[in-house]
Design a protein around this motif. Structure first.
Motif, short mmCIF file in Angstrom:
data_model
loop_
_atom_site.label_atom_id
_atom_site.label_comp_id
_atom_site.label_asym_id
_atom_site.label_seq_id
_atom_site.Cartn_x
_atom_site.Cartn_y
_atom_site.Cartn_z
N GLY A 209 15.87 -9.54 -5.27
CA GLY A 209 16.17 -9.51 -3.62
C GLY A 209 15.36 -8.49 -3.08
N ALA A 210 14.31 -8.15 -3.45
CA ALA A 210 13.80 -6.94 -2.85
C ALA A 210 12.08 -7.26 -2.48
CB ALA A 210 13.65 -5.61 -3.79
N MET A 211 11.58 -6.33 -1.37
CA MET A 211 10.42 -6.34 -0.92
C MET A 211 9.76 -5.21 -1.53
SD MET A 211 11.37 -8.93 0.88
CE MET A 211 13.18 -8.91 0.57
N HIS A 212 8.26 -5.59 -2.13
CA HIS A 212 7.73 -4.53 -2.88
C HIS A 212 6.14 -4.42 -2.21
CE1 HIS A 212 10.58 -4.63 -6.04
NE2 HIS A 212 10.69 -5.75 -5.64
N THR A 213 6.06 -3.38 -1.25
CA THR A 213 4.79 -3.13 -0.34
C THR A 213 3.89 -2.36 -0.99
OG1 THR A 213 6.33 -3.14 1.71
CG2 THR A 213 3.96 -2.60 1.87
N ILE A 214 2.68 -2.88 -1.13
CA ILE A 214 1.61 -2.20 -1.98
C ILE A 214 0.23 -2.36 -0.59
CG2 ILE A 214 1.21 -4.62 -2.78
CD1 ILE A 214 -0.17 -2.75 -5.24
N ASP A 215 0.53 -1.45 0.18
CA ASP A 215 -0.53 -1.48 1.44
C ASP A 215 -1.13 -0.12 1.67
OD1 ASP A 215 1.76 0.05 2.15
OD2 ASP A 215 1.88 -0.86 4.02
N GLY A 216 -1.25 0.97 0.73
CA GLY A 216 -2.03 2.03 1.40
C GLY A 216 -1.51 2.85 2.21
N GLY A 217 -0.32 2.44 2.76
CA GLY A 217 0.41 3.04 3.92
C GLY A 217 0.09 2.35 5.09
N PHE A 218 -0.18 1.19 5.09
CA PHE A 218 -0.64 0.53 6.46
C PHE A 218 0.82 0.57 7.28
CE2 PHE A 218 -0.75 -3.29 9.05
CZ PHE A 218 -2.07 -3.48 9.38
N GLY A 219 1.85 0.33 6.61
CA GLY A 219 3.17 0.17 7.40
C GLY A 219 3.77 1.41 7.36
N ALA A 220 3.47 2.35 7.12
CA ALA A 220 4.30 3.62 6.73
C ALA A 220 4.39 4.20 8.34
CB ALA A 220 3.32 4.84 6.03
N HIS B 293 -8.37 0.46 8.43
CA HIS B 293 -8.24 1.54 7.80
C HIS B 293 -7.37 2.69 8.66
CE1 HIS B 293 -11.46 0.67 4.33
NE2 HIS B 293 -10.54 -0.23 4.62
N GLY B 294 -7.92 2.27 9.99
CA GLY B 294 -7.03 3.13 10.87
C GLY B 294 -5.72 3.39 10.83
N PHE B 295 -5.06 2.38 10.30
CA PHE B 295 -3.64 2.18 10.35
C PHE B 295 -3.12 2.90 8.85
CE2 PHE B 295 -4.40 -1.65 13.00
CZ PHE B 295 -3.69 -1.08 14.16
N MET B 296 -3.98 3.06 7.98
CA MET B 296 -3.64 3.33 6.51
C MET B 296 -3.60 4.52 6.48
SD MET B 296 -5.85 0.13 5.09
CE MET B 296 -5.36 0.29 3.46
N ALA B 297 -2.81 5.28 5.45
CA ALA B 297 -2.63 6.41 4.85
C ALA B 297 -3.92 6.64 3.82
CB ALA B 297 -1.12 7.03 4.22
N ILE B 298 -4.09 5.70 3.03
CA ILE B 298 -5.20 5.60 1.88
C ILE B 298 -6.28 5.00 2.80
CG2 ILE B 298 -5.92 4.93 -0.36
CD1 ILE B 298 -3.06 5.69 -1.11
N LYS B 299 -7.24 5.47 2.98
CA LYS B 299 -8.49 4.70 3.84
C LYS B 299 -9.47 3.86 2.95
CE LYS B 299 -7.11 7.28 7.47
NZ LYS B 299 -6.20 6.59 8.54
N ARG B 300 -8.64 2.81 2.19
CA ARG B 300 -9.43 1.71 1.70
C ARG B 300 -8.59 0.59 1.47
NH1 ARG B 300 -7.72 0.71 -3.64
NH2 ARG B 300 -6.44 2.31 -4.61
N HIS B 301 -9.58 -0.51 1.38
CA HIS B 301 -8.97 -1.70 1.03
C HIS B 301 -8.17 -1.58 -0.51
CE1 HIS B 301 -10.53 -3.75 4.45
NE2 HIS B 301 -10.29 -4.91 3.95
N GLY B 302 -7.37 -2.32 -0.90
CA GLY B 302 -6.76 -2.41 -2.03
C GLY B 302 -7.44 -3.37 -3.06
#
Length: 237
Positions: free
Chosen positions: A226-237, A195-204
């Motif tokens: 041919g695309a990547m669709h990230t759903i991560d609460g901002g983990f990789g933002a 959660h420290g890495f994330m913008a939304i502080k919860r698990h999906g």
């Protein structure tokens, strides 16, 4: 009419967690769903009974078994490859055979399953592979093999999207971040770090990933490939 009424869907790795949520979503939307499992027989049988889907035991590390299962499922409208394993530890100490098994499940199986499905997939079919935000970002040590396997799926999607595009078949990767499953529970020991890495502080939730998969499989996503669709609460933002 349900969005996937009478559509044929195969989910590789569907007995638990994200895979089970994907099975439930497609069944709820009217699809005829078959899913595979490896070791979770009780969970698979329970899910099949709950959803009236079909469970088939298949080892995703066995290339011949994966190809046979896809072939025997007949012409598929949608293939979802969710089966995958993770491995943690010092790269200098990991068992090479275990690393190779990870690559067979996480990389070889998605490739061979996608190619086999495309042989008989109708115009406008959908291939969706579940990757990971760790294909883009690896903020902790000890997961190099896993990150490599998830990055490889990006090349798979881009390449096969071009190969199958003339037939209107789309190929996409969904990249979840921390999702509340048995393997990564929301109240687990990694919670605060993640959660420290994330913008939304919860698990999906698994259902949130399933919703993204359903959209990519549906009629509104016919121009998305041919695309990547990230759903991560901002983990990789």
């Amino acid at each position: 009419m349900a969005m996937f009424d009478k559509k044929s869907v195969l989910v590789l790795g569907g007995s638990r967690g994200i895979g089970a949520a994907i099975v439930r979503r497609f069944v709820a939307d009217g699809a005829n769903v078959t899913f595979t499992y490896s070791g979770s027989q009780a969970a698979a049988e329970e899910l099949a009974a709950e959803t009236t889907s079909k469970a088939v035991q298949t080892d995703s590390a066995d290339r011949a078994a994966v190809i046979a299962q896809v072939r025997d499922s007949g012409p598929l409208d949608v293939l979802v490859v969710n089966a995958g394993i993770a491995m943690f530890g010092d790269a200098l100490e990991l068992d090479p055979d275990a690393v190779d098994r990870l690559f067979k499940i996480n990389v070889h199986a998605p490739y061979h399953a996608s190619v086999e499905a495309a042989r008989r997939m109708p115009q406008g079919g959908r291939i969706i592979v579940i990757g990971s935000v760790n294909g883009d970002r690896m903020p902790v040590p000890g997961m190099a093999a896993y990150a490599l396997s998830k990055s490889a799926l990006q090349g798979l999607a881009r390449g096969l999207a071009r190969d199958f595009g003339p037939r209107g078949i789309t190929v996409n990767v969904v990249q979840p971040g921390p999702i509340d499953t048995d393997a990564n529970p929301a109240d687990g020991p990694m919670k605060d770090l993640l959660h420290g890495f994330m913008a939304i502080k919860r698990h999906g939730q698994p259902g949130e990933v399933a919703a993204m998969v359903a959209w990519l499989a549906g009629p509104e996503a016919g121009f998305v490939t041919g695309a990547m669709h990230t759903i991560d609460g901002g983990f990789g933002a």
